[in-house]
Enzyme design. Sequence first.
Site, short mmCIF file in Angstrom:
data_model
loop_
_atom_site.label_atom_id
_atom_site.label_comp_id
_atom_site.label_asym_id
_atom_site.label_seq_id
_atom_site.Cartn_x
_atom_site.Cartn_y
_atom_site.Cartn_z
CG HIS A 1 -1.00 5.68 -1.59
ND1 HIS A 1 -1.95 6.52 -2.12
CD2 HIS A 1 -1.68 4.67 -1.01
CE1 HIS A 1 -3.16 6.05 -1.85
NE2 HIS A 1 -3.03 4.92 -1.17
CG HIS B 1 -1.93 1.10 1.20
ND1 HIS B 1 -2.00 2.05 2.19
CD2 HIS B 1 -2.87 1.44 0.30
CE1 HIS B 1 -2.96 2.91 1.89
NE2 HIS B 1 -3.51 2.56 0.76
CG HIS C 1 -7.00 8.30 4.68
ND1 HIS C 1 -6.36 7.18 5.14
CD2 HIS C 1 -7.55 7.94 3.50
CE1 HIS C 1 -6.50 6.19 4.27
NE2 HIS C 1 -7.22 6.63 3.25
CG HIS D 1 -9.39 8.81 -0.39
ND1 HIS D 1 -8.09 9.20 -0.63
CD2 HIS D 1 -9.31 7.65 0.28
CE1 HIS D 1 -7.27 8.29 -0.13
NE2 HIS D 1 -7.98 7.33 0.43
CD GLU E 1 -5.40 9.31 -4.95
OE1 GLU E 1 -5.39 9.43 -6.17
OE2 GLU E 1 -4.47 8.81 -4.31
CG HIS F 1 -7.62 1.97 -2.52
ND1 HIS F 1 -6.90 2.66 -3.47
CD2 HIS F 1 -6.92 2.13 -1.36
CE1 HIS F 1 -5.84 3.23 -2.91
NE2 HIS F 1 -5.82 2.92 -1.63
CG HIS G 1 -10.26 2.83 1.15
ND1 HIS G 1 -10.13 3.37 -0.11
CD2 HIS G 1 -9.34 3.44 1.92
CE1 HIS G 1 -9.16 4.26 -0.10
NE2 HIS G 1 -8.65 4.32 1.12
CU1 CUO Z 1 -4.68 3.98 -0.22
CU2 CUO Z 1 -7.03 5.69 1.30
O1 CUO Z 1 -5.89 5.54 -0.38
O2 CUO Z 1 -5.42 4.68 1.56
#
Ligand code: CUO
Length: 683
Positions: free
Chosen positions: A213, A209, A370, A366, A351, A239, A406
């Site tokens: 990113h 993950h 977080h 999104h 995103e 995701h 998610h």
């Molecule tokens: Cu990978 Cu929310 O985008 O964690």
Amino acid sequence: MTDKKFDLLVYFDRPSEPCFMQKGEQKVVLDIPETYYPEKYKKLATNLSNRFGSDAERSIPVRNIALPNLDLPMKLGQKEQFSLFVPGHRTMAAKLIDIFVGMRDLEDLFSICAYCQLRINPYMFNYCLSVAILHRPDTKGLNIPTFVETFPDKFVDPKALRRAREISSVETPGDRMPVLIPVNYTANGNEPEQRVAYFREDIGINLHHWHWHLVYPFDSANRNIVNKDRRGELFYYMHQQIICRHTAERFCNGLGRVKRFQDFKAPIDEGYFPKMNSFVASRTWPPRFANTVIRDIDRPVDEIKSEVNDMENWRQRFLQAIENMAVDLPRGRKMPLDEETGIDVLGNLMESSVISRNRAFYGDMHNMGHVFISYSHDPDHRHLESFGVMGDSATAMRDPVFYRWHAYIDDIFSLYKHKLTPYGNDKLDYPGVRVSSISIESSAGPNTIGTLWQQNTVDLSRGLDFTPRGSVLASFTHLQHNEFNYVIEVNNTSGKGLMGTVRIFIAPIFDETGQALPFDQQRRLMIELDKFTQPLPAGNSTVRRKSVDSGVTIPFERTFRDQTQRPGDQGTQAAAEFDFCGCGWPQHMLVPKGTTQGYPMVLFVMISNWDDDKVEQDLVGACNDAASYCGIRDRKYPDKRAMGFPFDRATPSAATLSDFLRPNMAVRNCTIRHNDTAPQDSG
Ligand code: CUO
């Protein structure tokens, strides 16, 4: 290839030790211009270079360059946490990436790094340099050490790290026994979510993950770094697959699907106590207590002031856009969400990334989800706490709420997908190609996949700042499965050789209550196991494919970058290919755990017409073995179809998976059987 680019690796060693200290096992020192020393070290400059250079085996001269303005990235303190999701941090990182990418040659890059390493927050420095290395032409093929080695504090129980420090201080390298990282250290059996902790806290999954990113940054002054082929769609799909995989693990452990996090005013039932310490910030990662409610954030220190209502507004705008199948662009223009690119547009808006078509209107939904969750324990900074694990892409997947958030994001994408015309025979069938069966060959029995616990090691020494040198291994336990083969029987009745794309998925058969899953739910739980191009000779043929060759995974040794497994010599093509490809679902997590009695799943295969799938491009030298979730560096996504095809759209006419089948598809019920005994040594 020049040696110079390999020199950059010194900056991945002992990230919070100043770069004038000796680096790496090769005892490298940097000959830094005097003006580069921060004020606090200036008086000592000559002294320091003598002290750390006395037994050095190599000295690297650092060019004295005209320095760009670094005020913005230097705003974040060196001892603070860094989060990509925090808008202010993102802006700083974008600036630093831009500076690193813009350096005219490797010497200048090396030089600016020396200056920055002594001043910039180590997490941000590492992230920005990694992004720059992945995107500069002159650093292609350079191995970025796995993040778990550089920052083990983000992945590993602090008790094990403390033990590793002790060991490295008191024992000589040859005598050091591996440190044991315990399993199940964040909660006990009273917490139902603990049953899937082996998935959430798996080091490989979290590395994947983080790497994803890193490969797909969402903020940079240089749009080319962000604007990659179908990146918004890939954000959705990668995701979405995580959610499918997590759901299957839950079913295997007697848990239901997660409750979507969609009521922003409601308490979050799940607590999470990460039990990790940050080396750099010298702080414990804050926990979140059960039943925490997200609240408006006002943290001047992070330059965030945002209201939960903003999230509600952005959500409404998404729902409206999907309802109208058109997004609002700046200055009153509209853009239709079409079948081909709609999901990509939505992914970037959601995103959100700098290539969002209208960030002012659709916001930052999104990422801010977080952020709200990760500051829910201290939204106004009155307790001087930093963000929780949801604030960092290297740690977010540890927290149960990650999946709730998610899953909700995925529901919004799915509303859009529901609006699309169901695939007809013209898209689904491949006339002339008949798949008569798929089965699994494995040592666990016919159509059975065996899973087990396995023990492996990772080297922590690179991340143990200020301790004596030499490898310190930590041993950890992870899920594994026995290798298996897919055997697919095909009949090509066209009379001539054809090419096909073989698409293999697996899904649960029953829901958490034991009811057979209706097709519309089951298709959303389809886990992609593999996808590959296959020549199909005329007549009958058998396709045999190994599980380890999966197009979604990378091998274990690449996830953990075991340097002893590197092919070829440093600098060769073989080594370069091995090096870049850190993005990919970890092979050891390819299939769900199953149950000791045997968990029933259905295996699905489809062969589609390659003429409709293919993307003409040269893949020589490209890392493309985990393309399904990661794409291919500097290339187009190698499958023209929508990601998740053929299950990404609803098919109201099919009540069951059997109703959906065409002659070029086949299914097989199979069993995942778990051996729940003490871990086996990987060796
Ligand atoms: Cu990978 Cu929310 O985008 O964690």
